[in-house]
Motif scaffolding. Structure first.
Motif, PDB file in Angstrom:
ATOM      1  N   THR A  60       0.847  -1.190   0.000  1.00  0.00           N
ATOM      2  CA  THR A  60       0.000   0.000   0.000  1.00  0.00           C
ATOM      3  C   THR A  60       0.884   1.242   0.000  1.00  0.00           C
ATOM      4  N   THR A  77       3.207  -1.497   4.169  1.00  0.00           N
ATOM      5  CA  THR A  77       2.258  -0.393   4.106  1.00  0.00           C
ATOM      6  C   THR A  77       3.013   0.911   4.288  1.00  0.00           C
ATOM      7  N   GLY A  79       1.777   4.356   4.659  1.00  0.00           N
ATOM      8  CA  GLY A  79       0.502   5.036   4.820  1.00  0.00           C
ATOM      9  C   GLY A  79       0.591   6.378   5.508  1.00  0.00           C
TER      10      GLY A  79
END
Length: 200
Positions: A60, A77, A79
């Motif tokens: 992500t 991730t 993020g």
């Protein structure tokens, strides 16, 4: 293609400029996410020659993040920590290796040729210099204190952080891990109030 649609720019013939298309890039990104388990926002900037290992396990990257060139990314991730429309995602330099199940959240800067070991969590106002080696299962984060926004957590060039260390800055001054220094495994590191690491 999705990035070009999301950001707009000059058309192929160079005579006109197109504005961003708000919906179609996200549709393309969602289709890619469904096929490859890689949720990469169409407006993030990604350089050339990157290698995503085991993408079926998920990766992500948010809207305002970036990845340089020649990086190796295992499922991770990258993020944000807020939904406000501002810079809020990590920036990864060139030739960086990020291990499996790493979580990097916020305006984190990762310098060129850094290595982030598996299962590590990096959160908040963190700057990681060039050639820094962070071991596996490390937690490195800034924590808001009664004084308000904390200082940064800065890993200067060439610092080495041992496995399973916990490094927290909850002071208003920046906590600096000096260039070329080494933190042993299983250490708890805090800010001594003067910006120097206190190990326990």
């Amino acid at each position: 293609f999705a990035y070009s649609l999301a950001t707009g720019g000059q058309l192929a013939n160079g005579d006109a400029e197109a504005g961003p298309v708000p919906f179609l890039p996200r549709v393309i990104a969602e289709q890619v996410a469904n096929q490859f388990q890689a949720d990469i926002h169409p407006q993030c900037v990604i350089g050339d020659a990157n290698f995503v290992e085991h993408p079926h396990r998920g990766i992500t990257l948010g809207q305002t993040g970036s990845i340089g060139i020649g990086c190796i990314l295992y499922p991770c991730t990258l993020g944000g920590v807020t939904d406000k429309v501002k810079a809020r995602h990590p920036h990864v330099g060139d030739f960086v290796l990020i291990g499996t199940d790493v979580g990097v959240f916020g305006l984190v800067e990762i310098g060129d040729r850094a290595v982030v070991g598996a299962n590590t969590e990096i959160y908040g106002y963190v700057n990681i210099g060039q050639n820094v080696r962070i071991g596996s299962s490390v937690v490195a984060r800034t924590v808001k204190s009664s004084a308000g926004t904390p200082g940064k957590l800065i890993f200067e060039d060439g610092a080495v952080i041992g496995d399973e260390s916990l490094i927290i800055n909850d002071q208003p001054t920046d906590l600096v891990i000096p260039a070329g220094s080494s933190i042993p495994p299983h250490c708890f590191v805090t800010n001594d109030g003067q910006g120097r690491p206190r190990l326990s």
